[in-house]
Structures are given as structure tokens and as C-alpha cells.
Enzyme design. Structure first.
Site, PDB file in Angstrom:
ATOM      1  CG  HIS A 119      -9.296  37.152  62.338  1.00 57.99           C
ATOM      2  ND1 HIS A 119     -10.212  37.026  63.359  1.00 57.99           N
ATOM      3  CD2 HIS A 119      -8.261  36.336  62.675  1.00 57.99           C
ATOM      4  CE1 HIS A 119      -9.748  36.171  64.274  1.00 57.99           C
ATOM      5  NE2 HIS A 119      -8.566  35.725  63.878  1.00 57.99           N
TER       6      HIS A 119
ATOM      7  N   GLY B   3       1.069  31.478  64.542  1.00 62.61           N
ATOM      8  CA  GLY B   3       0.885  31.117  63.142  1.00 62.61           C
ATOM      9  C   GLY B   3       0.840  32.358  62.258  1.00 62.61           C
TER      10      GLY B   3
ATOM     11  CG  MET C 268      -1.439  39.871  63.894  1.00 58.88           C
ATOM     12  SD  MET C 268      -2.574  39.354  65.215  1.00 58.88           S
ATOM     13  CE  MET C 268      -3.751  40.699  65.165  1.00 58.88           C
ATOM     14  CD  GLU C 269      -6.555  38.840  63.916  1.00 59.69           C
ATOM     15  OE1 GLU C 269      -5.628  38.004  63.883  1.00 59.69           O
ATOM     16  OE2 GLU C 269      -7.262  39.030  64.912  1.00 59.69           O
TER      17      GLU C 269
ATOM     18  CD  GLU D   1      -8.476  34.663  67.213  1.00 50.08           C
ATOM     19  OE1 GLU D   1      -8.603  33.827  66.302  1.00 50.08           O
ATOM     20  OE2 GLU D   1      -7.817  35.722  67.068  1.00 50.08           O
TER      21      GLU D   1
ATOM     22  CD  GLU E 110      -4.491  34.819  60.828  1.00 48.75           C
ATOM     23  OE1 GLU E 110      -4.995  35.824  61.366  1.00 48.75           O
ATOM     24  OE2 GLU E 110      -4.192  33.795  61.474  1.00 48.75           O
TER      25      GLU E 110
HETATM   26  N1  ARG Z   1      -5.137  36.757  66.200  1.00 48.44           N
HETATM   27  C1  ARG Z   1      -4.143  35.822  65.736  1.00 48.44           C
HETATM   28  C2  ARG Z   1      -4.910  34.699  65.077  1.00 48.44           C
HETATM   29  O1  ARG Z   1      -5.550  33.906  65.628  1.00 48.44           O
HETATM   30  C3  ARG Z   1      -3.254  35.282  66.784  1.00 48.44           C
HETATM   31  C4  ARG Z   1      -2.472  36.291  67.544  1.00 48.44           C
HETATM   32  C5  ARG Z   1      -1.860  35.688  68.713  1.00 48.44           C
HETATM   33  N2  ARG Z   1      -1.074  36.605  69.426  1.00 48.44           N
HETATM   34  C6  ARG Z   1      -0.616  36.388  70.658  1.00 48.44           C
HETATM   35  N3  ARG Z   1       0.102  37.282  71.202  1.00 48.44           N
HETATM   36  N4  ARG Z   1      -0.864  35.320  71.323  1.00 48.44           N
HETATM   37  O2  ARG Z   1      -4.993  34.597  63.934  1.00 48.44           O
HETATM   38 ZN    ZN Z   2      -7.526  34.168  64.791  1.00 46.65          ZN
END
Ligand code: ARG
Ligand code: ZN
Length: 844
Positions: A288, A248, A250-251, A307, A285
Site C-alpha cells: 500500500h 486485519g 492498516m497501512e 484495495e 500493507e
Molecule cells: N486499508 C486496510 C487494508 O485493506 C483496511 C482498513 C479497513 N478499515 C475499515 N474501517 N473498514 O489493508
Molecule cells: Zn488494503
């Protein structure tokens, strides 16, 4: 190789600063690094290993002297001084051929990055682990109009830009974007008066889809100040929309990167569901920045630390912005649809996993959504005030650190004086607990006996009791509440709770507000369920009563060919008639358990689910509901007309959702003529798509479908809907052929994750179609997973989970699925990602 939580050791060196220079070129980008290391006083291990994959090392220098490291396909080692030193390297990478969308890659001519979890090692040699934190300075050289990285801008000229991020961060939060982008700018003044420049960067043509996302960002910034006291900490906050993205969003610190489907919105092209999801992801995001970035994770086993907490925070935000009961119901539906099958199947793992082969396979509903539920339970147990205090202490004590679940639990223990060691089992025990309830009524006293058990899950044969907050209320015979909601703390395998001094036998409303992520085994009579559906003061349980009635009648229709139950039909009619109830809530009341949930129920009860029998029962119940509500449908239609300009707010969205549900019932009675009218008149995507679905389900709508294509051919995100809808609305016998035909369409750009998921995801979700008895659905999905794996392992591995439910079905279907899983597993050079997923699903 498997990595274990218990093997954690700190890195032998600390990083004081990182300087990166990028010389951008599609197939030969040069990355020059200058990194200040010094021995870590916390450890005596002096192994110097830097991660690095798919890099061509051009030069390596320590303290000015060229060195020759030993290199493998995982990284390098080299002798280093036992004192602070400067590491410099030059590597070459090929973003133009990076189809895995991890590291630095290209999407429609723009450069972008995705580093979480372990993508930075595809950019340069580095200790790519979240407990190594440093400040970064980044210089980008490239002939593109917009050059972005983390932090604040610190220099700029013709063909270059420099960025400095003053906040120490792990490498997974690094980001770089370069391209021909247009800004949708705005500003925000923080609570202490800091002026922040905000930008949403999009490709030319998407300027008209930015306003909603920007408003959502400003609301999020304000909300985090008001509710958590958290303020933004840089001069700029940039968001970029990217078309090719595995997840979706990335932060990355100060530079969030979004799948364009998770940020771009306009009334003409986005549904109300899209708007709500975008608002939530922007918030997620942004949140985060504190829960993830300022306080990060020690290692990837602690992923739920950031998360689970951030999902919990974004759910609180959505509840505040929209309707709290509606959000809670959505979350319960989602948890049951996505997390329960994971928790109770071969992929079951704890909220904090203890081992993995590929961490990307653990960005799961269990880590995210069950992780958020665990925080919700903690808050319910300690109370709102203690929760706030604990969070203040968390931010205070751990700012700038890379933490563990133990650190998180400790702030709650320190603020509440509670012993949370038993509660902590929620992080280590996998599987969904089942709570069963028996009632005894004697002399004005109601005794509720609650017992809990958890089935064995992979690697965990014996389970210990959890601490389960069970919110309970009692209703008197007239429907008035005689005992307000009280949270019972179930800590033993079995425990009784008494309610005394009651004048008459009450009806118990149990697990109000879905107070714990458990399966409730409580079998009130349908009369009691109908009573709760009519009277429960807890909106969640009122909805749940209708849901259980629906499930009960569906199961009897499937098993015994019974006719639709009158308690359900009458109860739903009464609720739908009640014009005082929120339209969004009434629309939810018309929902039914999914085919997959019904299959799980049947399997749990020892039956073998027959996908066609499930399909028939659901269609029959829908038809019966349409007939039963026939006289009410015109009123629902007029009640939900909107005479003000379009807004994606909760109020209008609720009306459109109820109107859409009514239209869908109407089209079962009029053969789709109303839906055709609505389609022709639609001036927003919600209505256009709802009307088109109604038509397709009625076996009509072919003209509208091609008109839709002509109208929206130029819009990638709308075309994803066009692809997906045809597969999800296809009749069982036509699903596989529809999906296959779409994969041959010129616009089926299968290397784009959104487009791939639109077709293959919809195939896996169309239960009766996917589970076609001859196995053609399984074979089609497997063909495409095999094809995608060498191109994009992450998306392939994630989609393998469509097969996780294989043990529920009959022996023939199990054989067919097993054969496909083995076929995937035997593919030469299968990625580590997919190998791990398929092996776990097979139970190998
Ligand atoms: N940290 C991101 C979020 O939850 C998701 C990143 C996922 N990355 C991955 N390689 N699976 O907002
Ligand atoms: Zn996240």
C-alpha cells in the site's frame, strides 16, 4: 443519508501543513491542531466545513483571533478569509471509553488509532476526505516508553516525541501509537542504498512471535523493488501489533498497525494457514505504500483503486513466494465462498459502488477480491509487458495524487491503444456473470460457442455484456495437449470460436487458471471430467475437474439419495497416489465444496436446500472417500513425515496439509485413535489443532480440549482457536448450545473483535448448526449483534452479512431469519452501520 459518486466536488481549500500536539490522558486527551489552509484554485466553492465527531471543542482560532464556529454532531462551519489562513483548535477526546475502535482508542493500556475510512474526524476537526493531502508534524506528550507516529522521528525527550512525515497524505493514513512496547528491530537497504530501520512493536510477552513477520516484511520490500521497481521512501518503517482491532491491518504511512492475529506467529501457537495469511497481510500493507499512500483515492467510491490493486499485488507475491497454482486455487475457493454470495444476494454492489450510507460497510470481498480479479483480467488481456508499462506510467503520472478508476483505466489505454470502455463495465456492473459453453465437433473442427448473461441485482435490472477473458486449452484422446492455452475474448452476448485441423475430437479445458470471476456453465460428462482430472495440463482446471465431480456426486446424493460416484472416488485415488504431485496440491484435491456452496447450487437450480440433507451427503461422501483410500492412507502418512526442524515454508506446510487431510480420513475409520496419538505427540500448532479437530468431529477429544485450555489459557490468539474450533466442529444439533455455552465462559471477552468473531463467526459458518430448523442459531446470533452494536458498530455490521443468504432457504427459515433481522432493525439507537446492512439484506 446516502452519498453518491456522481455528487463529487473538490474541497474549497488546500491544506499546506498540519501540526498536531497530543497530550495523552486516558479519558481527557487534548489534541491541539495548527493547520495552514488556502483557497483551492480549482474550485469557487468557499464553504468551510470541517468534519468532527465526538469532540469537545475547547478553543478555535483563525489567524490568531479566537472564533466561535457553529457546531453539529458531524462537524463545524465558520467564516474564513478569502486568502491563506491558519486554523488552530484545541479539542478534548476520551480514548479510554472508545470501544468502537475507530479514532484514538485504548487496547490493553496502549493508545492506538484507526482512521480509515473516516476515523480522523474523531481525533480533531479536519477536512476528513482522501483528496485533501498534507504533510504532518506530530508531537506526542505522554508518560509512556514508546511514542510513535507517521514519518521520520524529528525530536525526542523525556515524556515526548515528535514525528515528521514529509510525504503529503490524506488524514485516513494518520496514526499514533503510545505504550509499553518492545521492538523487534531489523534493517533493510533499498535498491538505491537507503538504509531503513525496521521495527515490529509488541507488548511484553510477545517478543517470541516477531521473527516471521519481520522476515515477511523484508521479503515484501525486496519483491516490490524487483517486480514493480518500487522503493521505500522513509528512514523508518514501524509495525505495531494490537489486540483490539476491527480488521486485519492498516497501512498508515510508515506506521502500519496490525491486528495481533495478522502479524504475531510462532510454530507452537500458529498454524501454517496463519503463517501464510500473515505473510500476505504484511505484504499487502507494505505494498500500500505505493498503491494507496503515494497514489491514493479521490473519494471512497474509488476504494478498489487501492484495495483491488494491492490485493492483486499481494497475490502475485504469495504466488512467487509459494506455489502459484495452489495460491490460485485458494483464491478461487475464497472468491466463491465469500464474494459470489455477496455478488448474487441482497448486498450485491459494483466493484466501484455508486452510493453508500456508511463507507465501512463497503470494505467487502467485492471491492477487495473481485477488484483484484478485475486487475488480473486486465493483465491477461493486455499481456505482461503492457501491464508493466501501464503500471510504470501509473506511478509516474499519478505519484502524489488522489485518483479515480478513470485515471487507472487511462494509463492502460495510453500504453496499449486499446479502447477499454467496455472492459470498464467490470467496475460498474454488479453480479457474477454466467458463461455457458456448447461444443460442436465437425470434420476436424471444434466450435466452442460461449454465451454470457448476468442476473439482475439490486438497483441494476439490465446488464450489458462484459469483456471476459476465457483461457482455453484442448487435450487429445491420449491426454496430450493438442492446443495450448489461448485466451478467448468474449465481448458479445454470444460468440463462437473455432479450432481447426484437429485429428480427433479433443476434450476442452475451459476457464483455465480461473481466468475470469464468472460462473462457468459447462456440463461435460463425468467421463470427460474424470479425463481432465487425470490429464489436464492446467493445474487449476485439473483441480476444478475433481471439484466438479465432487459437486456433481454430492448434488445427486442430496437430491436422489444416490451413492457416491465411482468416477470421483477413483479419480481422487489416482491423483492422491501420484507421489510426483505437490502435497499441497494433493491436499486441495481432497477438499469438497462447502455446505453453503452446495446450498447455493441447489437454490440456483430451483431447489430448496435442506441443511441436514447437505450435511448427511457430505459426511457420507467423506466416509466413502476414507474407505476408498483406506490402503493409501498409511503411505500418505509416511510420505508427509518431516524429519527436518519446523519451518512454515510452503514445502513443509504442504506436507502437513496433506498429512492432516489423511489423518482426518483415517479418524473416520479408526474412531480417532491415530488422531489421539498425533495430538499427544504434536509439537506445532498445525498438527495439534488438526488432531484436535479430528477428535472433536469423531465425538471424542474432551480430555484433549481441556488439556489444550490449560496449556494455552495465557495466549489470547490460541484461545481464539480454542473457542472457534469447538463451534465449528460441533455436530449440527449441538452447535447452538456449544456456542451459547462458550459465550458464558469467563474468557469470552466479547468486546474483543477476535474473540467475538471466534464464536459468532464459527456459528454462522457451521451451516447445518446455524440453520437449525427451530431458528435458535439465528436468534443467538441476533442477540449478540444487538448487544455488540452500541459498543462496536463496525464489527456488528460486518457480521450481519451472515444473514445475507436468507432467501435461499424454505419459507419457515425465511420467516425466522426475517423476524431476527426486523428485531435487530427495531433496536433503539441502532448504529448507522448496522441499520444500512440490515435494511439492504431485507431488501428494504
Ligand atoms: N486499508 C486496510 C487494508 O485493506 C483496511 C482498513 C479497513 N478499515 C475499515 N474501517 N473498514 O489493508
Ligand atoms: Zn488494503
Amino acid at each position: 443519508t446516502t452519498i453518491y459518486l456522481k455528487d463529487y466536488t473538490p474541497f474549497g481549500y488546500l491544506v499546506d501543513s498540519v501540526h498536531l500536539t497530543f497530550d495523552l490522558a486516558d479519558h481527557a486527551t487534548r489534541v491541539t491542531s495548527r493547520i495552514a489552509f488556502r483557497p483551492n484554485p480549482e474550485t469557487t466553492d468557499r464553504t468551510f466545513f470541517l468534519h468532527g465527531e465526538e469532540l469537545t471543542l475547547v478553543r478555535a482560532v483563525i489567524d490568531g483571533i479566537e472564533v466561535t464556529p457553529s457546531i453539529t454532531d458531524k462537524g463545524l462551519t465558520v467564516d474564513v478569509p478569502d486568502a491563506p489562513f491558519i486554523w488552530e483548535s484545541v479539542v478534548e477526546i476520551d480514548p479510554g471509553n472508545n470501544t468502537a475502535l475507530e479514532g484514538l482508542y485504548m487496547s490493553n493500556g496502549m493508545y492506538c488509532t484507526q482512521c480509515e475510512a473516516e476515523g480522523f474526524r474523531k481525533i480533531t476537526y479536519y477536512p476528513d476526505r482522501p483528496d485533501v493531502m498534507s504533510t504532518f508534524t506530530v508531537r506526542i506528550n505522554g508518560n509512556l516508553p514508546v511514542l510513535l507516529s507517521n514519518g521520520n522521528p524529528s525530536g525526542k525527550g523525556d515524556g515526548w516525541a515528535e514525528w515528521t512525515d514529509p510525504w503529503p497524505k490524506p488524514a485516513y493514513l494518520f496514526a499514533l501509537v503510545a505504550g509499553d512496547l518492545i521492538a523487534h528491530p531489523d534493517r533493510f537497504t533499498t535498491m538505491s542504498g537507503r538504509e531503513v530501520e525496521l521495527n515490529l512493536w509488541v507488548r511484553p510477552g510477545d517478543e517470541g512471535k516477531c521473527a516471521f513477520g519481520m522476515e515477511a516484511l523484508k521479503k515484501s520490500m525486496k519483491w516490490d523493488e524487483d517486480v514493480y521497481g518500487r522503493e521505500y521512501d522513509l528512514d523508518v518503517f514501524n509495525i505495531v501489533a494490537v489486540d483490539d482491532f476491527n480488521m486485519g491491518a492498516m497501512e498508515n504511512k510508515g506506521l502500519n498497525i496490525f491486528n495481533s492475529s495478522a502479524v504475531l506467529a510462532s510454530p507452537e501457537t500458529s498454524t501454517d494457514v496463519n503463517f501464510e495469511r500473515i505473510e500476505a497481510i504484511i505484504a499487502h500493507e507494505y505494498f500500500h505504500n505505493w498503491t494507496g499512500n503515494r497514489i491514493t483515492c479521490r473519494d471512497w467510491f474509488q476504494l478498489c483503486l487501492k484495495e483491488g490493486l494491492t490485493v492483486f499485488r499481494d497475490a502475485q507475491f504469495t504466488s512467487d513466494m509459494r506455489s502459484a497454482p495452489v495460491k490460485r486455487i485458494h483464491d478461487a475457493i475464497d472468491l466463491r465462498a465469500r464474494q459470489f454470495p455477496e455478488d448474487n444476494g441482497p448486498l450485491s454492489h459494483p466493484v466501484r459502488p455508486e452510493s453508500f450510507q456508511e463507507i465501512n460497510n463497503f470494505y467487502t470481498a467485492t471491492v477487495y477480491e473481485k477488484g483484484a480479479e478485475v486487475i488480473g483480467m486486465l493483465k491477461r488481456l493486455v499481456g505482461d509487458e503492457a501491464y508493466s508499462k501501464a503500471l510504470d506510467l501509473y506511478f509516474d503520472r499519478h505519484d502524489g495524487q488522489a485518483c479515480t478508476i478513470e485515471d487507472w483505466i487511462k494509463v492502460f489505454e495510453d500504453t496499449t491503444d486499446r479502447d477499454l470502455s467496455q472492459f470498464k463495465r467490470w467496475y460498474s456492473q454488479s453480479g457474477t456473470p454466467r458463461v455457458s459453453v456448447t461444443e460442436d465437433w465437425t470434420d476436424g473442427t471444434l466450435t466452442l460457442t460461449l454465451s454470457q448473461r448476468s442476473e439482475p441485482t439490486p438497483g441494476q435490472s439490465r446488464k450489458l455484456p462484459h469483456v471476459i477473458p476465457v483461457a482455453v486449452g484442448l487435450l487429445g484422446p491420449n491426454g496430450d495437449e493438442v492446443h495450448a492455452t489461448q485466451v478467448l475474448e468474449l465481448t458479445e452476448a454470444e460468440q463462437s470460436f473455432q479450432f481447426t485441423g484437429l485429428a480427433a475430437k479433443p476434450v476442452a479445458s475451459i476457464l483455465r487458471d480461473f481466468s475470469a470471476p464468472v460462473i462457468l456453465e459447462h456440463d461435460p460428462s463425468n467421463t470427460e471430467r474424470a479425463f481432465l482430472l487425470a490429464h489436464d495440463t492446467d493445474p487449476f482446471n485439473r483441480w476444478q475437474a475433481g471439484r466438479s465431480l465432487a459437486q456433481d456426486t454430492l448434488l445427486r446424493m442430496i437430491r436422489q439419495d444416490a451413492t457416491p460416484d465411482a468416477d470421483y472416488l477413483d479419480g481422487i485415488l489416482a491423483v492422491l497416489r501420484d507421489g510426483d504431485l505437490d502435497p499441497a496440491y494433493r491436499a486441495l484435491m481432497l477438499g469438497l465444496p462447502t455446505h453453503s456452496e452446495l446450498a447455493a447450487e441447489l437454490f440456483d437450480a430451483g431447489d430448496t436446500p435442506d441443511p441436514m440433507a447437505i450435511w448427511t451427503a457430505v459426511e457420507t461422501l467423506r466416509q466413502a472417500t476414507a474407505q476408498h483410500l483406506q490402503d493409501l492412507l498409511p503411505r500418505l502418512h509416511s510420505e508427509t513425515l518431516i524429519d527436518t526442524p519446523f519451518s512454515p515454508n510452503a514445502e513443509q506446510a504442504g506436507k502437513r496439509s496433506l498429512g492432516g487431510a489423511a489423518l482426518s480420513l483415517t479418524s473416520r475409520l479408526d474412531g480417532g485413535s491415530k488422531a489421539a496419538e498425533e495430538y499427544a505427540a504434536a509439537d506445532n500448532m498445525t498438527l495439534q489443532l488438526t488432531a484436535l479437530s479430528c477428535l472433536l468431529r469423531t465425538g471424542k477429544g474432551q480430555d484433549e480440549l481441556s488439556a489444550f485450555y490449560d496449556q494455552w489459557q495465557h495466549d489470547r490468539l490460541v484461545m481464539d482457536k480454542w473457542f472457534g474450533l469447538q463451534v465449528s466442529m460441533a455436530a449440527p444439533a449441538a452447535t447452538v448450545d456449544t456456542a451459547r455455552a462458550l459465550t458464558e465462559h469467563t474468557d469470552f471477552n466479547w468486546k474483543n473483535p477476535n474473540r467475538f468473531r471466534a464464536v459468532m463467526g464459527a456459528l454462522a459458518m457451521n451451516h447445518a448448526g446455524f440453520h437449525r430448523a427451530d431458528g435458535a442459531g439465528y436468534a443467538l446470533l441476533a442477540d449478540w449483534l444487538i448487544r455488540l452494536d452500541p459498543v462496536n458498530p463496525q464489527t456488528t455490521a460486518r457480521m450481519c452479512s451472515a444473514f445475507q443468504i436468507w432467501k435461499r432457504y424454505d419459507a419457515d427459515r425465511q420467516d425466522l431469519i426475517r423476524a431476527q433481522l426486523n428485531r435487530i432493525l427495531e433496536t433503539p439507537n441502532l448504529s448507522r452501520d448496522t441499520t444500512e446492512m440490515v435494511s439492504r439484506i431485507l431488501g428494504a
